[in-house]
Scaffold this motif. Sequence first.
Motif, PDB file in Angstrom:
ATOM      1  N   THR A  19       0.828  -1.207   0.000  1.00  0.00           N
ATOM      2  CA  THR A  19       0.000   0.000   0.000  1.00  0.00           C
ATOM      3  C   THR A  19       0.863   1.258   0.000  1.00  0.00           C
ATOM      4  OG1 THR A  19      -1.769  -1.163   1.189  1.00  0.00           O
ATOM      5  CG2 THR A  19      -1.810   1.242   1.237  1.00  0.00           C
ATOM      6  N   CYS A  20       1.920   1.246   0.804  1.00  0.00           N
ATOM      7  CA  CYS A  20       2.829   2.404   0.871  1.00  0.00           C
ATOM      8  C   CYS A  20       3.550   2.617  -0.463  1.00  0.00           C
ATOM      9  CB  CYS A  20       3.847   2.211   1.999  1.00  0.00           C
ATOM     10  SG  CYS A  20       3.135   2.264   3.651  1.00  0.00           S
ATOM     11  N   VAL A  21       3.955   1.521  -1.097  1.00  0.00           N
ATOM     12  CA  VAL A  21       4.622   1.621  -2.399  1.00  0.00           C
ATOM     13  C   VAL A  21       3.697   2.270  -3.422  1.00  0.00           C
ATOM     14  CG1 VAL A  21       5.527   0.287  -4.341  1.00  0.00           C
ATOM     15  CG2 VAL A  21       6.190  -0.299  -2.005  1.00  0.00           C
ATOM     16  N   ILE A  22       2.421   1.862  -3.408  1.00  0.00           N
ATOM     17  CA  ILE A  22       1.432   2.445  -4.318  1.00  0.00           C
ATOM     18  C   ILE A  22       1.299   3.946  -4.074  1.00  0.00           C
ATOM     19  CG2 ILE A  22      -1.029   2.509  -4.884  1.00  0.00           C
ATOM     20  CD1 ILE A  22      -1.080  -0.524  -4.372  1.00  0.00           C
ATOM     21  N   GLY A  23       1.268   4.340  -2.798  1.00  0.00           N
ATOM     22  CA  GLY A  23       1.122   5.750  -2.461  1.00  0.00           C
ATOM     23  C   GLY A  23       2.301   6.594  -2.909  1.00  0.00           C
ATOM     24  N   VAL A  24       3.531   6.115  -2.658  1.00  0.00           N
ATOM     25  CA  VAL A  24       4.730   6.871  -3.027  1.00  0.00           C
ATOM     26  C   VAL A  24       4.836   6.997  -4.547  1.00  0.00           C
ATOM     27  CG1 VAL A  24       7.254   6.850  -2.991  1.00  0.00           C
ATOM     28  CG2 VAL A  24       5.978   6.260  -0.919  1.00  0.00           C
ATOM     29  N   ALA A  25       4.595   5.899  -5.254  1.00  0.00           N
ATOM     30  CA  ALA A  25       4.666   5.941  -6.713  1.00  0.00           C
ATOM     31  C   ALA A  25       3.615   6.885  -7.288  1.00  0.00           C
ATOM     32  CB  ALA A  25       4.484   4.537  -7.286  1.00  0.00           C
ATOM     33  N   GLY A  26       2.455   6.971  -6.625  1.00  0.00           N
ATOM     34  CA  GLY A  26       1.392   7.857  -7.090  1.00  0.00           C
ATOM     35  C   GLY A  26       1.801   9.314  -7.092  1.00  0.00           C
ATOM     36  N   VAL A  27       2.552   9.737  -6.064  1.00  0.00           N
ATOM     37  CA  VAL A  27       3.020  11.129  -5.991  1.00  0.00           C
ATOM     38  C   VAL A  27       3.919  11.451  -7.179  1.00  0.00           C
ATOM     39  CG1 VAL A  27       4.391  12.771  -4.678  1.00  0.00           C
ATOM     40  CG2 VAL A  27       2.854  11.227  -3.479  1.00  0.00           C
ATOM     41  N   ARG A  28       4.842  10.552  -7.470  1.00  0.00           N
ATOM     42  CA  ARG A  28       5.786  10.786  -8.562  1.00  0.00           C
ATOM     43  C   ARG A  28       5.087  10.793  -9.920  1.00  0.00           C
ATOM     44  NH1 ARG A  28      10.957  10.517  -6.753  1.00  0.00           N
ATOM     45  NH2 ARG A  28      11.288   9.657  -4.675  1.00  0.00           N
ATOM     46  N   MET A  29       4.075   9.929 -10.059  1.00  0.00           N
ATOM     47  CA  MET A  29       3.353   9.887 -11.328  1.00  0.00           C
ATOM     48  C   MET A  29       2.592  11.181 -11.586  1.00  0.00           C
ATOM     49  SD  MET A  29       1.916   6.056 -12.105  1.00  0.00           S
ATOM     50  CE  MET A  29       0.942   5.932 -10.629  1.00  0.00           C
TER      51      MET A  29
END
Length: 346
Positions: A19-29
Amino acid sequence: MSIADWPFWAVIGLFILATCVIGVAGVRMTRLADRLADVTGLGEAIFGAVFLGITTSLSGSITSIVSAYQGYPELAVSNSIGGIAAQTAFLALADITYRNINLEHAAASVENLMQGGLLMLMLALPLTAMSIPSLTVWQIHPLSLLLVVVYIFGLRQVSQARAAPLWQPKHTAETRVDVPESDAQAITGAAVVTLWLRFILLMLIVGAAGYTVAETGMSISDRSGLSQTVVGALFTAVATSLPELVTALAAVRQRALTLAVGNIIGGNSFDVLFLAFADVSYRGGSIYHAISDRQLFVIAIAQVMTAVLVLGLLRREKRGIANIGFESFLVLVIYLVAVAVLFMAP
């Protein structure tokens, strides 16, 4: 060693990590999407609805496909539609963070309105499939194919409306118009390719995290005693919808308001396609006839929330309850009531 052999605390830990990985990647996207929207000339609404919306929905799509294939149809459908409800509620949270004025007023665009209409149409099709006798071709319901056709047709109409709009929302002092950055046209060649490669890499990371969420979500459902509906509509749906929350908040912070709204509504339209993908991967016949009334309730709630949001985009109230529009307030209330009902349902 399969996840089924892991200790329960380790499964929960892996679920939280993914879940955390999804959140961090979302910011960069989000940052890359805003830049690519300018460089490609597609604009925030189209790029947010198609590329960013599809990319941030990738983890949820994989979760529904894997769950359906492994014989968890209720989890697959609840994850898909529960994600739509959660993401619509996330847009209300983004409205709260934008203190200038109601977000739906500032981000008015014909593209976002058409996306809202397309979403309501697509949500009506699964309800239609559930209400008619089961009919399958190679164990796939024909309405799953129709969902894909309607989605492609809808995107074409949205694109044409952007290219040659026959009406436009009234501009006010608070309206935020999508204006490309001044240096966007100067970025060409290798720089554009680099932006796309970084975007695709983040997409793959989100997809891998989505697969992990699916595997751990099924394990949590089996071991915790919670129903597939609760786990799908609340836990995996919220987890795989984190990119939408993160990107919406980040876009609002960057004043890319049309991108924020377009990402949520466009991503929601793509999320309905999860049902078509899940129907293909489900080997027990029509997935629409392998689910219960609780999934019907979740679909109806998502449609109600979308209708309220579209009304807000049309009304364009400047300020309402708690300095947000009436639509954001009602969307949050409807979502919280729906969550309570799902937990209390037998």
